[in-house]
Write a protein that holds these residues in place. Structure first.
Motif, short mmCIF file in Angstrom:
data_model
loop_
_atom_site.label_atom_id
_atom_site.label_comp_id
_atom_site.label_asym_id
_atom_site.label_seq_id
_atom_site.Cartn_x
_atom_site.Cartn_y
_atom_site.Cartn_z
N UNK A 255 0.73 -1.14 0.02
CA UNK A 255 -0.04 0.20 0.04
C UNK A 255 0.99 1.20 0.14
N UNK A 256 1.67 1.32 -0.94
CA UNK A 256 2.50 2.49 -1.38
C UNK A 256 2.16 3.26 -2.33
N UNK A 257 1.63 4.36 -2.22
CA UNK A 257 1.06 5.33 -3.13
C UNK A 257 1.54 6.84 -3.20
N UNK B 37 2.98 8.74 6.50
CA UNK B 37 2.17 7.66 6.64
C UNK B 37 0.87 8.14 7.07
N UNK B 38 -0.02 7.53 6.57
CA UNK B 38 -1.42 7.81 7.04
C UNK B 38 -2.05 6.95 8.11
N UNK B 39 -2.09 7.27 9.48
CA UNK B 39 -2.11 6.46 10.49
C UNK B 39 -3.56 5.98 10.53
N UNK B 40 -4.34 6.49 9.82
CA UNK B 40 -5.75 5.93 9.81
C UNK B 40 -6.14 4.98 8.91
N UNK B 41 -5.36 4.89 7.60
CA UNK B 41 -5.62 3.89 6.58
C UNK B 41 -4.50 3.21 6.55
N UNK B 42 -3.28 3.28 6.81
CA UNK B 42 -1.87 2.60 6.85
C UNK B 42 -1.47 2.63 5.43
N UNK B 43 -1.73 3.61 4.73
CA UNK B 43 -1.15 3.85 3.44
C UNK B 43 0.16 4.67 3.53
N UNK B 44 1.18 4.23 2.94
CA UNK B 44 2.53 5.00 2.86
C UNK B 44 2.32 5.93 1.82
#
Length: 370
Positions: free
Chosen positions: A202-204, A221-228
């Protein structure tokens, strides 16, 4: 006549009670977090090595399939709602303060809980040097030794890539290819470091790359969606270490200095020569900065051993950020510095120098580390 859901008195009573409960829970949560923060073993065993890996993998597998940043989209929607809410409050001249203050506290309570449950507890786990069973102190002599080794490695791989010590290295991959190759680096290193096993990419690209540039950030890092999220307006030379850094956060290493060390570890040991070049020069820059702080004369002497082409890569990064300076950038940096201090990084942005201690002691304790 039927009441609409919003004006239904029963609905309003339930809503008010819920907000009161949530508002009361906010200070309770803060106290509990402070108590838990002092128990690193509990956080490490129960959360960071317990439920967090499952939470993170579920989030990555479910949202990683989306071709865009879902978290950035949520932030955009949230911003619109906040602006509308503020406009409504201003229009009513901030009447009924108890009502809107209760709304704020209830919302903060939910955000505070979600932040810690989905990721934030990782700030309070064991320091990485304890997990690696290495020291976090080092002498100037050890720093000089590592800096010399990194200069040797950087010069060697630089010459292998460009065959001319005065030419800078240009990364020959597209930004999407860099993301793919970044993940390959984690696949390559997981045999030696099982805790760095990365499943469910999930690297975007961040939808906010342009504003991130003027705020002075490479990614987050979005801490709420775990998206990098990676700021893809930065130079390609910086993306391999930035993407590796953000994946380190995804794997539960919340502190910036630890994610930087992981970025060094992954890129330095990467099978791709361009990534190794980015990794060695990234680690070297930290060591040189620390050496200049301790002994400028020695630092200047070692800088002279670097190929001019490497210095050109360093300079293009410096020029890039100078071109995107923003008068408000110090405010963003000050805010983030305070955020780090609140979240168990007592030195704030200065704690980034801890990566040097990790590098020095990892190199000292690991045979053929580089």
């Amino acid at each position: 006549m039927l009441y609409s859901p919003v004006k239904n008195p029963i609905f309003e009573i339930v809503k008010n009670k819920s907000q009161i409960i949530l508002a009361i829970l906010l200070p309770i949560q803060i106290v509990l977090i402070k108590l838990l923060a002092g128990n690193e073993w509990l956080i490490e065993s129960w959360y960071s090595r317990g439920i967090y890996p499952y939470i993170s993998r579920i989030m990555r597998w479910s949202l990683g399939i989306l071709p865009f940043s879902f978290g950035d989209l949520l932030y955009t929607i949230l911003t619109v709602f906040i602006l509308r809410w503020l406009a409504k409050r201003i229009k009513t001249r901030l009447k009924k303060p108890k009502e809107w203050m209760l709304e704020i506290l209830a919302t903060l309570s939910i955000v505070y809980f979600c932040f810690h449950f989905f990721w934030g507890f990782n700030y309070y786990r064991f320091p990485l040097h304890q997990s690696l069973d290495i020291d976090n102190e080092y002498s100037k002599e050890e720093l000089v030794l590592l800096t010399e080794k990194l200069i040797e490695k950087s010069n060697k791989i630089h010459l292998e890539i460009v065959q001319n010590d005065t030419v800078k290295v240009d990364i020959p991959y597209s930004k999407e290819e860099i993301f793919d190759i970044t993940v390959q680096g984690y696949d390559h290193i997981k045999k030696d470091f099982p805790e760095l096993t990365y499943e469910g990419r999930s690297l975007k690209r961040s939808l906010f790359s342009w504003p991130l540039t003027y705020m002075g950030f490479n990614g987050y890092l979005n801490p709420f969606t775990a998206e990098a999220q990676v700021n893809t307006t930065i130079l390609p030379f910086k993306i391999p270490t930035t993407a590796s850094h953000e994946i380190g956060h995804q794997l539960g290493f919340a502190k910036e200095n630890e994610a930087n060390f992981i970025a060094c570890l992954v890129t330095i040991n990467h099978p791709d020569p361009f990534f190794r070049y980015c990794g060695f020069t990234f680690a070297l820059r930290y060591c040189l900065a620390e050496l200049f702080r301790r002994d400028q004369e020695v630092g200047e002497a070692l800088m002279k051993k670097l190929h001019p082409g490497i210095l050109k890569n360093y300079q293009e990064v410096e020029d890039f950020w100078l071109q995107h300076q923003n008068p408000l950038e110090p405010l963003f940096q000050a805010f983030y510095n305070r955020f780090l201090i609140v979240n168990n990084q007592q030195d704030g942005l200065r704690s980034y120098s801890y990566v040097v201690a990790l590098l020095v002691n990892y190199y000292k304790n690991t045979e053929n580390a580089f």
